[in-house]
Enzyme design. Sequence first.
Site, short mmCIF file in Angstrom:
data_model
loop_
_atom_site.label_atom_id
_atom_site.label_comp_id
_atom_site.label_asym_id
_atom_site.label_seq_id
_atom_site.Cartn_x
_atom_site.Cartn_y
_atom_site.Cartn_z
N ARG A 94 -7.97 -12.05 -21.94
CA ARG A 94 -7.35 -13.10 -22.75
C ARG A 94 -7.45 -14.42 -21.99
O ARG A 94 -7.14 -14.48 -20.80
CB ARG A 94 -5.88 -12.75 -22.99
N CYS B 274 -1.25 -5.10 -28.52
CA CYS B 274 -1.00 -5.16 -27.08
C CYS B 274 0.42 -5.60 -26.76
O CYS B 274 0.78 -5.75 -25.60
CB CYS B 274 -2.02 -6.06 -26.39
N ARG C 223 13.60 -14.50 -27.77
CA ARG C 223 14.08 -13.26 -27.19
C ARG C 223 14.95 -13.48 -25.96
O ARG C 223 15.69 -12.61 -25.55
CB ARG C 223 12.91 -12.33 -26.86
N ASN D 136 5.22 -9.11 -29.12
CA ASN D 136 6.29 -9.79 -28.37
C ASN D 136 6.52 -11.17 -28.96
O ASN D 136 7.64 -11.58 -29.23
CB ASN D 136 5.94 -9.92 -26.88
N ASP D 137 5.42 -11.89 -29.16
CA ASP D 137 5.55 -13.22 -29.75
C ASP D 137 5.69 -13.14 -31.27
O ASP D 137 6.44 -13.90 -31.86
CB ASP D 137 4.33 -14.09 -29.39
N ARG E 40 -4.02 -10.26 -18.84
CA ARG E 40 -3.34 -11.56 -18.89
C ARG E 40 -3.84 -12.37 -17.69
O ARG E 40 -3.52 -12.03 -16.55
CB ARG E 40 -1.83 -11.38 -18.77
N HIS F 109 0.82 -1.22 0.00
CA HIS F 109 0.00 0.00 0.00
C HIS F 109 0.85 1.25 0.00
O HIS F 109 0.55 2.23 -0.68
CB HIS F 109 -0.91 0.03 1.23
N GLU G 195 -0.32 -13.22 -33.20
CA GLU G 195 1.04 -13.17 -32.65
C GLU G 195 1.91 -14.30 -33.19
O GLU G 195 2.99 -14.57 -32.67
CB GLU G 195 0.99 -13.19 -31.12
C1 PEP Z 1 2.60 -10.58 -27.05
O1 PEP Z 1 2.99 -11.70 -27.36
O2 PEP Z 1 2.92 -9.55 -27.67
C2 PEP Z 1 1.72 -10.41 -25.89
C3 PEP Z 1 1.16 -9.25 -25.62
O3 PEP Z 1 1.51 -11.50 -25.10
P1 PEP Z 1 2.54 -12.01 -23.98
O4 PEP Z 1 3.61 -10.95 -23.83
O5 PEP Z 1 1.70 -12.19 -22.76
O6 PEP Z 1 3.02 -13.27 -24.58
MG MG Z 2 2.05 -13.50 -26.54
#
Ligand code: PEP
Ligand code: MG
Length: 566
Positions: A329, A499, A462, A451-452, A293, A186, A428
Amino acid sequence: MIKGIGVSGGVGIGKILLIEEHSLTYTPVTVTDTEAETQRFREAVEKFCENTIQQAEALKVSAGEKEAEIMLGHISIVKDPFLLGEVDKLIAGGQCAEAAFESMCDMFISIFSAADDDVTKQRAADVRDVKSGVLSILLGISEVKISDAPKGTVLCAKELTPSMIAEINKENIVGILTETGSTTSHSAILARVLEIPAVMSAADIMSTAKNGEMVIIDGTKGETILSPDESQIQFYAAKREKLLQERRELEKFRGKPTISADGTAYELVCNIGKPDDAAKAIDFDGEGVGLFRTEFLFMDHTSAPSEEEQFKAYQKAAIILKNKPLIIRTLDIGGDKDIPYLGLAKEENPFMGFRAIRYCLKHRDLFKTQLRAILRASAFGKISIMFPLITCVEEVREGKALVEECKEELRTEHIAFDENIKVGIMTETAASGIIADLLAQESDFFSIGTNDLTGYTMAADRGNSDVSYLYSVLQPSVLRMIKAIIEAGCRHNIPVGMCGEAAADPLMIPLLISFGLTEFSVSAPSVLRVRKCISAWTKEKADAVAQKAMNFATQKEVKEYLSEVC
Ligand code: PEP
Ligand code: MG
């Protein structure tokens, strides 16, 4: 330099005020006049409540209504009928008020501390705060007056309680430094709301730091420098000034719509991992949630969370968001996210293996439990469902069929849900990019998970430093993939959002505007920065930049060019 956890960004330079913990020790005595002792205890409780109300009033002014409620929560703890009843019984049995109250508080503290979830653990910290407040009153100990701290003070304590924070005068306190605590406590939340740089979990700081000693804290990096030299002070003072200037600039975008320079409106929403983060999204001026998530719900447990538990979590986020969009998701486990009780087998290639939608479609009970929970929560807000890691049309069809099955069950059970709930997918994977036109005909929306998508397009993990030079969203292949996905969505009249981290990358923003992205889902602290970035571009300017950027053959050239023009 002392490393800790940066919980509230910015740089603070000032003199240390050590908040020593009072020794709340006493010698327990046996009381004979138990009525008088009960009376003494009740008076201490009343005094504690009076102090707390005053602190909450002060906090309401400095931090806001919601934060004041954290303090008022202490009153419900101390006035808990069970707690009071048990203390009364112990006093009636001859214990002094201090011992009776302390033993009951300790019981609650040990129960709450043993819980798995952060929220319940936080309650242990609250009870500890209440315990020392009431004991101080009973023992007649007066606390250090934080409200009297002079300008340029860095508060340094083992643990900073919400009641201490309530006394902070924002004009005078330039930093907070503690030996314990983390991002979710907090006091960390309050420090962020008050915009005071804070570093927590700085090891042994109470024994290393001296009262009145100069200190620099970097709340972004979690670093502390005791007795800095002149050059360090100059360096950090300049950094502080720059950050404050940037913050002032960004504040101009608070409460404003997200629009480009030529007036096109965009949706600027947040990525969250816990229901409470929805409040953070709102605090940072996000317009909703573009990615919840849900893995955390499963990771925090030792067995799969029930429909009821999940429903409560999703409902909570929906209620906090008050009809602002909330995209949930479905479970995305596997790859780098393991959940022991799901019994995922060790795989040679976990990122290409049995994860996310693939796992859920083969574990229908688990999947349907989640879908039912999301559907039930959809009666309380503007919720959409999103499937992760889609690679082919069958996965979307099967997933949607299960949604329909759950809807039918809920109808039969007369349980409310949103009949028009949207079902979208994360694009993705390279496959989803290549067949984006086919997937667009099956989905209500796309959200690009860069990201994926970057990893799967470049076949580069990565986490592997040997191939990290390949892992970039600015690779021509990844950019073409993103463009194709957005254009396919536009052709089929479905909204396309993003996202992945790239949604907050200033170099990507003109390209995304040019391609036709309509929603940016970013981490809460990035909201104002992204809004400012979007406001700088017209479609015409963005198109010109995109056209040039898409003609380069290498990532290096793309990056150099975009760095020049953005
Ligand atoms: C992504 O893959 O870009 C994504 C937002 O999902 P995560 O990072 O949870 O795999
Ligand atoms: Mg992902």
